[in-house]
Write an enzyme that holds these catalytic residues in place. Structure first.
Site: not given
Length: 403
Positions: A63, A206, A209, A308
């Site tokens: 991201h 996702h 998580e 990430d």
């Protein structure tokens, strides 16, 4: 056409001593140095002792829109982190302009990352990703669990997706991200996946998580319950885990995290021929646990690695990610795990993202690194490249020397 002769070539789990490559935009040939010298003579460039050719690294999940974060967000547990993201979201996004995003992209390049999958929530990183020297799978993210807002949310998603599809360059691939089972209404998921199948777009999401997600999807309870009640007036999860996975049955998907996935859910992931993206540093910083690699092996599920974003990491560095992974999976055979990790950031990542790179072999794109090491090279090179100091001397993408 160029010819590089190296001390060692390491690709697709194989170590070749005294081998070189012939390439233009793609790899034409991999052969012993002596054979290439006899045929090409002075055209060859000798890289010398300690030189190692490896495929360019592929960061499957990043991201970039939160790249301004350093110490703003709260680490240790998922829910305090999420609350801090919501509180600081506007500030962090406003601080990360195109220059900030481009700096993060260049940092990845310097760290040997020649391709990446960027999950874009707002589209603010579109221009820097399009201009990046790397291959980019640009995942436009769909989010929204409120059915009353479904049309507006999907319209916003479409606007961003269509904007990315209007941009054309080799190595830039507009794609789709479904945020998560708890944050996207089933109507939106099914609509987006139908479009992805029609247009042959790559898909990521996702999944499982955190422990909070596990409880919320399983029993509409736990730490997510007050969160959804306070923010969205919801008392029930948008999907069950089983329902969510069923939507992707005909869409091979990269599921990120899966730390809290059950055996039944892993079985469904295996049946769908999906891939799991492992982000070990993010999982540790947010207190989400450790991915069970043994369960993935038992279910024949491929995993790849991602960093990430800087909202849940301190670096965009796959060497660091692999190093941490070596130490948080203490029951795995060290050399075997190192080999798996190298595959997870090269060949397997390329296959999952549908890219023609990740291997130094004929017909593959000439995306590779020239590394330099100062220690004797042996069959434990996969471990040493992760744990020992090294230098990335040159970076090639599509046969062009980028750095």
């Amino acid at each position: 056409m160029q010819i590089l002769l190296s001390d060692t070539l390491f690709s697709n789990g194989v170590i070749l001593r005294d081998h070189g490559i012939v390439f233009d935009k793609t790899i034409i040939e991999v052969s012993p140095n002596d054979e290439l010298r006899s045929r090409y003579g002075e055209q060859c460039t000798e890289l010398g002792e300690g030189s190692v050719l490896v495929p360019g690294l592929i960061n499957s999940h990043v991201h970039l829109e939160f790249s301004a974060n350093r110490s703003t967000l709260t680490y240790g547990e998922f829910m305090p982190w999420l609350s801090s993201v919501i509180a600081a979201r506007d500030e962090l996004i406003n601080e990360c302009d195109e220059s900030c995003t481009s700096k993060a992209i260049n940092t990845m390049l310097t760290n040997g990352i020649t391709a990446f999958g960027a999950v874009s929530s707002y589209g603010f990183d579109l221009e820097p990703c399009f201009k990046a020297p790397q291959k980019v799978v640009f995942f436009n993210e769909l989010i929204g669990s409120d059915p009353q807002m479904a049309d507006a949310l999907y319209s916003n998603f479409q606007e961003r997706l269509f904007a990315s599809q209007e941009l054309k360059r080799d190595g830039f691939y507009p794609s789709i991200a479904i945020h998560s089972p708890y944050s996207v209404h089933r109507i939106l998921i099914q609509k987006a996946l139908k479009y992805a199948r029609e247009k042959h777009l790559r898909v990521t999401a996702h999944f499982m998580e955190s422990p909070a997600e596990r409880e919320w999807l399983g029993s509409n309870s736990g730490a997510f319950a007050p969160f959804f009640q306070n923010f969205l007036k919801q008392t029930q999860a948008a999907n069950t885990a089983e329902e969510f996975l069923s939507y992707f049955r005909d869409s091979p998907t990269l599921f990120t995290h899966a730390v809290q996935a059950s055996d039944k859910e892993l079985s469904a992931i295996a049946e769908g021929n999906h891939t799991i993206i492992h982000c070990p540093i993010s999982n540790r910083l947010l207190g989400n646990g450790v991915l069970d690699l043994k369960s993935l092996e038992e279910n024949t599920i491929r995993f790849v690695c991602g960093t990430d974003g800087l909202s849940s990491n301190y670096a965009l560095d796959l060497f660091e990610e692999m190093k941490v992974a070596l130490f948080i999976h203490p029951n795995e055979d060290l050399l075997s795990l190192a080999q798996q990790l190298w595959q997870s950031v090269t060949a397997h990542a390329a296959e999952a993202l549908q890219l023609n790179c990740g291997k130094i072999a004929p017909t593959f794109d000439a995306d590779f690194l020239v590394m330099r090491v100062s220690y004797p090279i042996n069959d434990q090179l996969p471990i040493h490249l992760i744990t020992q100091p090294h230098t990335i001397e040159s970076i090639y993408i599509n046969g062009d020397k980028i750095q």
